[in-house]
Write an enzyme that holds these catalytic residues in place. Sequence first.
Site, PDB file in Angstrom:
ATOM      1  N   ASP A  20     -27.716  19.228  11.971  1.00 25.86           N
ATOM      2  CA  ASP A  20     -26.507  18.520  11.600  1.00 25.86           C
ATOM      3  C   ASP A  20     -26.469  18.477  10.070  1.00 25.86           C
ATOM      4  O   ASP A  20     -27.519  18.508   9.418  1.00 25.86           O
ATOM      5  CB  ASP A  20     -26.545  17.110  12.182  1.00 25.86           C
ATOM      6  CG  ASP A  20     -25.482  16.217  11.602  1.00 25.86           C
ATOM      7  OD1 ASP A  20     -24.288  16.533  11.764  1.00 25.86           O
ATOM      8  OD2 ASP A  20     -25.842  15.210  10.955  1.00 25.86           O
ATOM      9  N   TYR A  22     -24.026  16.280   7.803  1.00 23.85           N
ATOM     10  CA  TYR A  22     -23.736  15.008   7.141  1.00 23.85           C
ATOM     11  C   TYR A  22     -24.538  13.872   7.752  1.00 23.85           C
ATOM     12  O   TYR A  22     -24.358  13.513   8.903  1.00 23.85           O
ATOM     13  CB  TYR A  22     -22.229  14.735   7.187  1.00 23.85           C
ATOM     14  CG  TYR A  22     -21.475  15.778   6.400  1.00 23.85           C
ATOM     15  CD1 TYR A  22     -21.497  15.765   5.010  1.00 23.85           C
ATOM     16  CD2 TYR A  22     -20.802  16.816   7.041  1.00 23.85           C
ATOM     17  CE1 TYR A  22     -20.846  16.746   4.274  1.00 23.85           C
ATOM     18  CE2 TYR A  22     -20.148  17.796   6.312  1.00 23.85           C
ATOM     19  CZ  TYR A  22     -20.178  17.754   4.932  1.00 23.85           C
ATOM     20  OH  TYR A  22     -19.552  18.733   4.204  1.00 23.85           O
ATOM     21  N   SER A 142     -21.999  21.632  12.384  1.00 21.90           N
ATOM     22  CA  SER A 142     -21.455  20.437  11.753  1.00 21.90           C
ATOM     23  C   SER A 142     -19.992  20.195  12.087  1.00 21.90           C
ATOM     24  O   SER A 142     -19.219  21.131  12.335  1.00 21.90           O
ATOM     25  CB  SER A 142     -21.599  20.570  10.228  1.00 21.90           C
ATOM     26  OG  SER A 142     -20.949  19.514   9.549  1.00 21.90           O
TER      27      SER A 142
END
Length: 246
Positions: A20, A22, A142
């Site tokens: 991932d 963020y 993402s």
Amino acid sequence: MEKPRNLPKVNDKPRAVLFDAYGTLFDVYSVGLLAEQLFPGHGQAISVLWRDKQIEYTRLVTTSNHGAHYQPFWELTRAALTYAIKKIAVHAYSTRADGQFDQWNGQIEQLMNQYHHLSAFPENKEVLAALKAKGIATGILSNGDPAMLAVAVKSAGLDDLLDHVISVDPIRKYKTHPDAYALGEKACGLPASKIAFVSCNSWDALAATWYGYQTLWVNRTGAPFEELGTQPTRTGTSLRDVLSFF
């Protein structure tokens, strides 16, 4: 009805690792320092509400009206920031949240620009380089749209350490929709059971586990995991813990 996936065995070594972005590779709360400078005494509150509302918006536009209200992640990020400042400004500065809100446009632009260049966690390069040395494919999966991710990856100097930078934008569905996680299988050419998915977001690690990935939840803050009856494959305190798969 989709058949339930076979969960991977813990001793199956992954052939690829997806991260991932963020909250995992890039510190979403690193904007708090600038937020504090712009809104003294309220920077942390703004950064926390900004993040919470951003994730709430991804779920809202994915699940409502079959995704008819989809907006790119950058636009949702701006909308979430605007909401957070409106809520904080109304209470902290006795500012109306309607026409007088234009006074905060400059601060919004500064914070959005900062979001383009979020601080990267210090172990990123070390971990990605170690995986590459082992011949493991690496990538990002993402919610960020392609332009956002390109800037963030370049700013962090990770360009040469990632084989894949996968955005959900082409399918117009955010995580935790299964179609979002399916993008990782397609990009890597592997079933989810042969891929490790790494996230600092517990909801993301849980949904990826349900999907069939081997998962690492990076619990940097000592928080409890989600109480929905499923645990991630592994739990660690930094990205370095992904190396334990190998």
